[in-house]
Scaffold this active site. Sequence first.
Site, PDB file in Angstrom:
ATOM      1  N   LYS A 165       0.729  -1.178  -0.065  1.00  0.00           N
ATOM      2  CA  LYS A 165      -0.022  -0.036   0.142  1.00  0.00           C
ATOM      3  C   LYS A 165       1.007   1.083   0.087  1.00  0.00           C
ATOM      4  O   LYS A 165       0.516   2.324   0.607  1.00  0.00           O
ATOM      5  CB  LYS A 165      -0.799  -0.078   1.268  1.00  0.00           C
ATOM      6  CG  LYS A 165      -1.817  -0.908   1.032  1.00  0.00           C
ATOM      7  CD  LYS A 165      -2.849  -0.990   2.341  1.00  0.00           C
ATOM      8  CE  LYS A 165      -2.138  -1.627   3.405  1.00  0.00           C
ATOM      9  NZ  LYS A 165      -3.056  -2.145   4.803  1.00  0.00           N
ATOM     10  N   ASP A 184      -5.419  -6.564  10.149  1.00  0.00           N
ATOM     11  CA  ASP A 184      -6.669  -5.932  10.354  1.00  0.00           C
ATOM     12  C   ASP A 184      -7.917  -6.842  10.011  1.00  0.00           C
ATOM     13  O   ASP A 184      -9.069  -6.805  10.422  1.00  0.00           O
ATOM     14  CB  ASP A 184      -6.946  -4.548   9.662  1.00  0.00           C
ATOM     15  CG  ASP A 184      -6.403  -4.900   8.215  1.00  0.00           C
ATOM     16  OD1 ASP A 184      -5.916  -5.926   7.805  1.00  0.00           O
ATOM     17  OD2 ASP A 184      -6.520  -3.903   7.280  1.00  0.00           O
TER      18      ASP A 184
HETATM   19  C1  GLC Z   1      -2.614  -4.937   2.222  1.00  0.00           C
HETATM   20  C2  GLC Z   1      -1.634  -5.749   3.450  1.00  0.00           C
HETATM   21  C3  GLC Z   1      -2.612  -6.680   4.223  1.00  0.00           C
HETATM   22  C4  GLC Z   1      -3.951  -5.873   4.668  1.00  0.00           C
HETATM   23  C5  GLC Z   1      -4.685  -5.293   3.658  1.00  0.00           C
HETATM   24  C6  GLC Z   1      -5.752  -4.749   4.028  1.00  0.00           C
HETATM   25  O1  GLC Z   1      -3.054  -6.092   1.342  1.00  0.00           O
HETATM   26  O2  GLC Z   1      -0.774  -6.531   3.109  1.00  0.00           O
HETATM   27  O3  GLC Z   1      -1.880  -7.232   5.452  1.00  0.00           O
HETATM   28  O4  GLC Z   1      -4.617  -6.740   5.572  1.00  0.00           O
HETATM   29  O5  GLC Z   1      -3.643  -4.539   2.943  1.00  0.00           O
HETATM   30  O6  GLC Z   1      -5.664  -3.540   4.876  1.00  0.00           O
END
Ligand code: GLC
Length: 494
Positions: free
Chosen positions: A196, A231
């Site tokens: 991200k 999360d």
């Molecule tokens: C990205 C992260 C993952 C997280 C997701 C949603 O894919 O790698 O760990 O759960 O974003 O926030």
Amino acid sequence: MRKVLVGTAVICAAAAAVAVTAIVVQHRRRINRRWARVAAVLKELEEQCATPTEKLKEVADAMTREMHAGLESEDGSTLKMLISFVDKLPTGDERGLFYALDLGGTNFRVLRVQLGGKEGRVVKQESKEVSIPQELMIGSSDELFDFIASALAQFVASEGVDFHLPEGKQRELGFTFSFPVKQTSIASGTLIKWTKRFNIKSTVGEDVVSELTRAMKRQGLDMQVTALVNDTVGALAGGIYDDNDVVAAIILGTGTNAAYVERADAIKKWQGPLPNSGKMVINMEWGNFRSSHLPTTDYDQALDAESLNPGEQIYEKLISGMYLGEIVRRVLLRLAVEAALFGEEVPPQLKVPFVLRTPVMSAMHHDTSADLKVVGAKLQEFLGISSSSLKARKVVVQVCDIVAKRGARLAAAGMVGILKKLGHSNGKTKKRMAFAMDGGLYEHYTLFRESLLAALKEVLGEEASASVSVTMANDGSGIGASLLAASHSRYLEN
Ligand code: GLC
């Protein structure tokens, strides 16, 4: 003489008229050519992004296969299928004051809850959201963690009398860290990679709880991290707290991911002792899913190649809030260059990566006014396009629609893949299964949400979809993390 003059004037006027007509004709032809080009680009986009039911079924099957492969061995699949060390999910009996810190997007949140067991439930909660300055997302890990710990310390200092910490106890924190982490216990784990658009070199391979704990010490904050969770895992815990039939959680926000409850003995790569509960929550890290069945375009390939993590998080780059607006920008830029969609000059702002954020795309996509005035206003505000024709605005909406639909439908296919892994939808069970959903993309982008739900029904069929539900786990990753901090509290009697 006069006759000659008049004659010449008539001839000149006629010649001028012919010239003007020629220019007009030429101009019309150019305009027609441009619109034909627009139509061709749109048609190509539509075809390349198409997700007919059969394709979604193939994607779902590929997801199920990759889930099996990822449980077999480390690095056996593009899906990491990370073991979360969460083998006890909330029961409702959790009591006491707990804090949560939710870090995973462009904002982070701090939260405190007073839990009151089965009768009291969430007695009181307070939270605060802080946005992370862009430069800290690519700076040093000490800077990032200090910034967070200092906000947390300020928040703790504002704790009121409605929250009760028993004498002699240290405050406990559930840390939602929404990146791929290889957990070594419920309260420790090393970062595998950033996603991200975070890119802090020094943190990869480090224990993130130690990093946070050191920063909290530097800020003079006396607090213990008792649960480190993704999360999705937090959302799953929060979801189950509200609804016992929740089997999986999905995040559709800045990033995308899923977690679900697996039978511990099905995790072939697991080398530790099997937990008493016989269950284990798996953080799939589905954002990294890749398959030849995924419909991709040149825009996606260019976006990936120019990203901070080329070749990685391919599914996420087709689906999540971080990228949808950017895909749209790339299509609009091509239309501006090849078909002068916004006039003779290509708007300079349109060349800036990530300038078109998904919330802006969503606002344009939802514009129902006859003259698409929201689209016009957003084009002006965010891309510096001062005037746009109604026809051009319609094209913008169409591009948003194609890109959002593809993402939503692919996410639904992934969910079907999980249901299949759990034995649903292949006739083995008709038991009710619920998804806890979290994330701003799903929550705020109505047309995205509607496409996803429609596709889920379409792929599962009427009958099977009747026993599947999707509920918004409101603030799952915040409350969920504090619930996990409570169920893993160091003060619990075993
Ligand atoms: C990205 C992260 C993952 C997280 C997701 C949603 O894919 O790698 O760990 O759960 O974003 O926030």
